[in-house]
Design a protein around this motif. Structure first.
Motif, PDB file in Angstrom:
ATOM      1  N   LEU A  36      -5.210  -2.121  -9.267  1.00 24.05           N
ATOM      2  CA  LEU A  36      -4.448  -2.133  -8.021  1.00 24.05           C
ATOM      3  C   LEU A  36      -3.135  -2.905  -8.185  1.00 24.05           C
ATOM      4  CD1 LEU A  36      -7.269  -2.665  -5.369  1.00 24.05           C
ATOM      5  CD2 LEU A  36      -6.036  -0.550  -5.889  1.00 24.05           C
ATOM      6  N   GLY A  37      -3.187  -4.032  -8.881  1.00 19.77           N
ATOM      7  CA  GLY A  37      -1.960  -4.777  -9.130  1.00 19.77           C
ATOM      8  C   GLY A  37      -0.960  -3.976  -9.936  1.00 19.77           C
ATOM      9  N   ASN A  38      -1.449  -3.296 -10.965  1.00 22.81           N
ATOM     10  CA  ASN A  38      -0.565  -2.467 -11.786  1.00 22.81           C
ATOM     11  C   ASN A  38       0.019  -1.310 -10.980  1.00 22.81           C
ATOM     12  OD1 ASN A  38      -1.051  -4.057 -14.036  1.00 22.81           O
ATOM     13  ND2 ASN A  38      -2.710  -2.765 -14.788  1.00 22.81           N
ATOM     14  N   CYS A  39      -0.809  -0.710 -10.106  1.00 26.31           N
ATOM     15  CA  CYS A  39      -0.315   0.382  -9.262  1.00 26.31           C
ATOM     16  C   CYS A  39       0.792  -0.099  -8.339  1.00 26.31           C
ATOM     17  CB  CYS A  39      -1.462   0.957  -8.426  1.00 26.31           C
ATOM     18  SG  CYS A  39      -2.639   1.990  -9.307  1.00 26.31           S
ATOM     19  N   LEU A  40       0.578  -1.242  -7.698  1.00 25.34           N
ATOM     20  CA  LEU A  40       1.570  -1.761  -6.760  1.00 25.34           C
ATOM     21  C   LEU A  40       2.872  -2.104  -7.477  1.00 25.34           C
ATOM     22  CD1 LEU A  40      -0.817  -3.954  -4.597  1.00 25.34           C
ATOM     23  CD2 LEU A  40       0.459  -1.939  -3.806  1.00 25.34           C
ATOM     24  N   ARG A  67      -6.495  15.607   3.613  1.00 25.98           N
ATOM     25  CA  ARG A  67      -5.965  14.261   3.347  1.00 25.98           C
ATOM     26  C   ARG A  67      -7.127  13.272   3.380  1.00 25.98           C
ATOM     27  NH1 ARG A  67      -0.270  14.653   2.101  1.00 25.98           N
ATOM     28  NH2 ARG A  67       0.200  16.802   2.675  1.00 25.98           N
ATOM     29  N   GLU A  68      -7.792  13.116   2.238  1.00 25.26           N
ATOM     30  CA  GLU A  68      -9.062  12.394   2.201  1.00 25.26           C
ATOM     31  C   GLU A  68      -9.067  11.151   1.334  1.00 25.26           C
ATOM     32  OE1 GLU A  68     -11.807  15.272   0.670  1.00 25.26           O
ATOM     33  OE2 GLU A  68     -10.656  15.609  -1.163  1.00 25.26           O
ATOM     34  N   ALA A  69      -7.987  10.870   0.624  1.00 26.09           N
ATOM     35  CA  ALA A  69      -7.975   9.732  -0.287  1.00 26.09           C
ATOM     36  C   ALA A  69      -6.576   9.117  -0.320  1.00 26.09           C
ATOM     37  CB  ALA A  69      -8.412  10.158  -1.690  1.00 26.09           C
ATOM     38  N   THR A  70      -6.522   7.832  -0.682  1.00 27.63           N
ATOM     39  CA  THR A  70      -5.309   7.023  -0.561  1.00 27.63           C
ATOM     40  C   THR A  70      -4.505   6.995  -1.850  1.00 27.63           C
ATOM     41  OG1 THR A  70      -6.439   5.594   1.030  1.00 27.63           O
ATOM     42  CG2 THR A  70      -4.473   4.701  -0.038  1.00 27.63           C
ATOM     43  N   ALA A  71      -3.215   7.204  -1.736  1.00 27.17           N
ATOM     44  CA  ALA A  71      -2.288   6.942  -2.837  1.00 27.17           C
ATOM     45  C   ALA A  71      -1.811   5.504  -2.672  1.00 27.17           C
ATOM     46  CB  ALA A  71      -1.115   7.907  -2.813  1.00 27.17           C
ATOM     47  N   VAL A  72      -2.217   4.639  -3.583  1.00 25.58           N
ATOM     48  CA  VAL A  72      -2.026   3.198  -3.444  1.00 25.58           C
ATOM     49  C   VAL A  72      -0.560   2.850  -3.208  1.00 25.58           C
ATOM     50  CG1 VAL A  72      -2.169   0.986  -4.672  1.00 25.58           C
ATOM     51  CG2 VAL A  72      -4.071   2.611  -4.785  1.00 25.58           C
ATOM     52  N   ALA A  86      -1.948  10.735  -8.637  1.00 30.67           N
ATOM     53  CA  ALA A  86      -0.911   9.763  -8.282  1.00 30.67           C
ATOM     54  C   ALA A  86      -1.289   8.362  -8.749  1.00 30.67           C
ATOM     55  CB  ALA A  86      -0.696   9.775  -6.767  1.00 30.67           C
ATOM     56  N   ASN A  87      -2.495   7.920  -8.434  1.00 27.00           N
ATOM     57  CA  ASN A  87      -2.885   6.545  -8.757  1.00 27.00           C
ATOM     58  C   ASN A  87      -3.043   6.319 -10.255  1.00 27.00           C
ATOM     59  OD1 ASN A  87      -2.850   5.762  -6.066  1.00 27.00           O
ATOM     60  ND2 ASN A  87      -5.008   6.270  -5.758  1.00 27.00           N
ATOM     61  N   GLY A  88      -3.516   7.324 -10.966  1.00 30.60           N
ATOM     62  CA  GLY A  88      -3.604   7.194 -12.418  1.00 30.60           C
ATOM     63  C   GLY A  88      -2.228   7.061 -13.052  1.00 30.60           C
ATOM     64  N   THR A  89      -1.256   7.775 -12.485  1.00 30.21           N
ATOM     65  CA  THR A  89       0.128   7.645 -12.960  1.00 30.21           C
ATOM     66  C   THR A  89       0.667   6.255 -12.648  1.00 30.21           C
ATOM     67  OG1 THR A  89       0.514  10.020 -12.649  1.00 30.21           O
ATOM     68  CG2 THR A  89       2.457   8.600 -12.772  1.00 30.21           C
ATOM     69  N   PHE A  90       0.436   5.801 -11.415  1.00 31.78           N
ATOM     70  CA  PHE A  90       0.902   4.458 -11.050  1.00 31.78           C
ATOM     71  C   PHE A  90       0.287   3.402 -11.966  1.00 31.78           C
ATOM     72  CE2 PHE A  90       0.885   5.876  -6.276  1.00 31.78           C
ATOM     73  CZ  PHE A  90       1.905   6.772  -6.525  1.00 31.78           C
ATOM     74  N   ARG A 464     -12.648   0.614   1.261  1.00 29.92           N
ATOM     75  CA  ARG A 464     -11.676   1.298   2.127  1.00 29.92           C
ATOM     76  C   ARG A 464     -10.766   0.287   2.817  1.00 29.92           C
ATOM     77  NH1 ARG A 464     -16.669   5.171   2.984  1.00 29.92           N
ATOM     78  NH2 ARG A 464     -17.581   3.127   2.618  1.00 29.92           N
ATOM     79  N   HIS A 465     -11.311  -0.869   3.145  1.00 27.02           N
ATOM     80  CA  HIS A 465     -10.469  -1.940   3.694  1.00 27.02           C
ATOM     81  C   HIS A 465      -9.485  -2.425   2.634  1.00 27.02           C
ATOM     82  CE1 HIS A 465      -9.163  -5.469   5.866  1.00 27.02           C
ATOM     83  NE2 HIS A 465      -9.670  -6.280   4.957  1.00 27.02           N
ATOM     84  N   VAL A 466      -9.960  -2.521   1.400  1.00 28.48           N
ATOM     85  CA  VAL A 466      -9.087  -2.903   0.306  1.00 28.48           C
ATOM     86  C   VAL A 466      -7.915  -1.932   0.174  1.00 28.48           C
ATOM     87  CG1 VAL A 466      -8.947  -3.033  -2.221  1.00 28.48           C
ATOM     88  CG2 VAL A 466     -10.835  -4.155  -1.020  1.00 28.48           C
ATOM     89  N   LEU A 467      -8.206  -0.648   0.214  1.00 28.11           N
ATOM     90  CA  LEU A 467      -7.140   0.343   0.077  1.00 28.11           C
ATOM     91  C   LEU A 467      -6.174   0.282   1.254  1.00 28.11           C
ATOM     92  CD1 LEU A 467      -9.267   3.297  -1.317  1.00 28.11           C
ATOM     93  CD2 LEU A 467      -7.445   2.087  -2.521  1.00 28.11           C
ATOM     94  N   ASP A 468      -6.681   0.010   2.448  1.00 31.58           N
ATOM     95  CA  ASP A 468      -5.794  -0.136   3.604  1.00 31.58           C
ATOM     96  C   ASP A 468      -4.793  -1.270   3.377  1.00 31.58           C
ATOM     97  OD1 ASP A 468      -6.985   1.938   4.958  1.00 31.58           O
ATOM     98  OD2 ASP A 468      -8.282   0.658   6.191  1.00 31.58           O
ATOM     99  N   LEU A 469      -5.263  -2.343   2.731  1.00 31.37           N
ATOM    100  CA  LEU A 469      -4.390  -3.496   2.506  1.00 31.37           C
ATOM    101  C   LEU A 469      -3.292  -3.228   1.465  1.00 31.37           C
ATOM    102  CD1 LEU A 469      -6.984  -6.410   2.535  1.00 31.37           C
ATOM    103  CD2 LEU A 469      -5.238  -5.948   4.263  1.00 31.37           C
ATOM    104  N   THR A 470      -3.437  -2.158   0.685  1.00 34.37           N
ATOM    105  CA  THR A 470      -2.383  -1.813  -0.286  1.00 34.37           C
ATOM    106  C   THR A 470      -1.229  -1.058   0.363  1.00 34.37           C
ATOM    107  OG1 THR A 470      -3.255   0.371  -0.951  1.00 34.37           O
ATOM    108  CG2 THR A 470      -4.144  -1.585  -2.082  1.00 34.37           C
ATOM    109  N   MET A 471      -1.412  -0.643   1.607  1.00 36.04           N
ATOM    110  CA  MET A 471      -0.368   0.145   2.243  1.00 36.04           C
ATOM    111  C   MET A 471       0.859  -0.705   2.566  1.00 36.04           C
ATOM    112  SD  MET A 471      -1.391   3.258   2.403  1.00 36.04           S
ATOM    113  CE  MET A 471      -1.923   2.887   0.757  1.00 36.04           C
ATOM    114  N   PRO A 472       2.044  -0.103   2.570  1.00 40.19           N
ATOM    115  CA  PRO A 472       3.257  -0.855   2.892  1.00 40.19           C
ATOM    116  C   PRO A 472       3.138  -1.540   4.243  1.00 40.19           C
ATOM    117  CG  PRO A 472       3.799   1.337   2.080  1.00 40.19           C
ATOM    118  CD  PRO A 472       2.322   1.332   2.294  1.00 40.19           C
ATOM    119  N   ALA A 473       3.676  -2.749   4.333  1.00 40.38           N
ATOM    120  CA  ALA A 473       3.622  -3.505   5.581  1.00 40.38           C
ATOM    121  C   ALA A 473       4.416  -2.771   6.665  1.00 40.38           C
ATOM    122  CB  ALA A 473       4.183  -4.898   5.371  1.00 40.38           C
ATOM    123  N   ASP A 474       3.937  -2.885   7.901  1.00 37.32           N
ATOM    124  CA  ASP A 474       4.637  -2.259   9.034  1.00 37.32           C
ATOM    125  C   ASP A 474       5.989  -2.930   9.267  1.00 37.32           C
ATOM    126  OD1 ASP A 474       2.478  -0.591   9.415  1.00 37.32           O
ATOM    127  OD2 ASP A 474       1.497  -1.976  10.835  1.00 37.32           O
TER     128      ASP A 474
END
Length: 474
Positions: A36-40, A67-72, A86-90, A464-474
């Motif tokens: 996740l750190g590397n993706c971000l 639309r069933e999965a998150t692109a970090v 997408a995430n494997g590339t990131f 799923r909460h973890v993935l939500d936290l990777t989303m860009p801040a509002d």
């Protein structure tokens, strides 16, 4: 008698259906954190519209599907195979992802994205996600280990110019995705068998350029999720897909493989735990040279004192980090600099960031530093007998520096940082994550994300909460 793929599938299903060893669960959580750190960081360091991450995300976001999965880190949700792409590339974009030896492959950047995407799509529990990551990485590592040839002193994949990461990674990704989708052992063996037709990757971009290598882990993760989904729908793979006349080992390795390394002590000896975390965002072959340069700098050596430096490494790695010499002395991009022995030694002697070198050391500004090519051209690279003998069980190097005053300084490492012989501390692992994540997220969100991932080990936080936290801040 079970075939090889049936043995691997049986092991993988046991990972899901029986408790994992505590040390395995703890390590898997750190693998997820690292990815996740590397993706971000990869998303934050995007090089514009033509960059591989931007191109892949733009492409898959335009494809239709559920639309069933998150692109970090993107705010985008995609069909599971596309999110894995997408995430494997990131995850592989910055060459900061973990490495297993002696297979010399990066397992987590293939497996974790596939596991996350399939788990989200299947609404699988967190415990299944962690088991899927553990089993998928172990399968990828074992396939890589089986490819090592004592006669060559190298992986047969690498000797042929094939990228073991993406070839073996597709099968590991299929294992992980299949477990998340709830496949039994028979269907999971089919998923791996199907994925064997989907793995691919050539290494020429390491030598002379091109951005395609950065997509290899994404494509492997994508292929793994598709293979698992096909098996779930009833498509079958050959039971002899690995050892058969026209199977994986004959097609890729000319039938030369180590069966004991593939299936010996499955479930009791975990190759997952022997996978190196990278302290520096560069090709792993450069790491022992960086270690040596940092050690000499810590002993008081100034870059201005260097008249000449000789870096001795394992003979098989010279073609990746020493050739062609002109491009290694003056890399054309920061990414190409990550594959240069002379550049990385010079950068380390000048002093770098993070755990020794970090992302800014491969930026356009860093490449524009006139001290770098001047120092890099004073670094010659040679084969070192001791390092060659240790390769690829460990990456070793010796750096000998002659100063302008005529002093000769030397430092040798027998194993680079980040592996079992010289592990990164928990503090260092968390520091790496923070340094990466804050490039994309505010510090408070980074800390919340870190705490959430760590809490997954105890079952206190859902992924799923973890993935939500990777989303860009509002």
């Amino acid at each position: 008698m079970r075939t090889h793929v049936q043995e691997l599938a049986r092991f993988a299903v046991a990972c899901r259906d029986e408790p994992l060893p505590g040390e395995v669960t703890a390590d898997v959580v750190h693998r997820v954190l690292d990815v996740l750190g590397n993706c971000l960081a990869g998303r934050a360091e995007s090089e514009g519209a033509a960059a591989p991450d931007a191109a892949v995300l733009r492409l898959v976001d335009g494809w239709a599907g559920v639309r069933e999965a998150t692109a970090v880190g993107s705010g985008v949700r995609l069909p599971a195979p596309n999110a894995a792409l997408a995430n494997g590339t990131f995850a592989h974009l910055l060459d900061f992802d973990d490495t297993h030896l002696p297979s010399v492959l990066h397992p987590s950047a293939n497996v974790v994205p596939a596991a996350l995407a399939a788990a989200e799509a299947a609404d699988a529990p967190t415990a299944v996600l962690l088991a899927a990551v553990a089993a998928g990485i172990e399968v990828a590592n074992r396939l890589g280990m089986a490819s090592y040839s004592a006669e060559l002193g190298n992986s047969v994949f690498f000797d042929k110019g094939l990228h073991a990461t993406s070839i073996c990674g597709a099968l590991g990704a299929a294992t992980a995705a299949g477990l998340a989708y709830g496949l039994d052992a028979e269907a999971l063996a089919s998923a791996v068998g199907i994925a064997a037709s989907m793995g691919a990757g050539l290494l020429e971009a390491n030598r002379t350029g091109g951005t395609v290598k950065r997509v290899h882990c994404g494509w492997a993760a994508h292929g793994g999720v598709v293979a698992a989904a096909l098996a779930r729908e009833g498509v079958t793979g050959p039971p002899t897909v690995l050892e058969g006349r026209f199977g994986f080992f004959n097609a890729y390795l000319d039938g030369k493989y180590d069966a004991a390394a593939l299936t010996g002590d499955l479930g009791t000896r975990w190759e997952l735990l022997r996978t190196f975390y990278k302290p520096y965002p560069s090709n792993h072959f450069t790491h022992p040279g960086i270690d040596c340069a940092l050690a000499l700098r810590a002993r008081g050596l100034s870059a201005d004192e260097v008249q000449h430096a000789e870096l001795g490494v394992a003979e098989p790695v010279l073609r990746t980090i020493a050739e062609p010499r002109a491009l290694k002395i003056r890399p054309t991009t920061g990414y190409h600099a990550k594959f240069s022995g002379p550049y990385t030694v010079a950068r380390a002697l000048l002093g770098g960031g993070g755990l020794g070198l970090h992302l800014d050391d491969f930026s356009e500004d860093a490449l524009a530093d006139p001290r770098l090519p001047d120092l890099a051209q004073r670094v010659t690279m040679v084969a070192d007998e001791s390092a060659t003998a240790r390769f690829p069980d460990s990456f070793a190097a010796v750096l000998r520096v002659t100063t302008c005053a005529g002093r000769v300084l030397e430092h040798r490492v027998d194993c680079s940082r980040g592996g079992p012989e010289h592990p990164l501390s928990r503090t260092e692992l968390l520091a790496k994550f923070r340094l990466n994540a804050v490039r994309a997220l505010p510090p408070n969100r980074t800390e919340r994300l870190l705490a959430a991932v760590v809490a997954m080990a105890e079952g206190n936080v859902d992924y799923r909460h973890v993935l939500d936290l990777t989303m860009p801040a509002d």
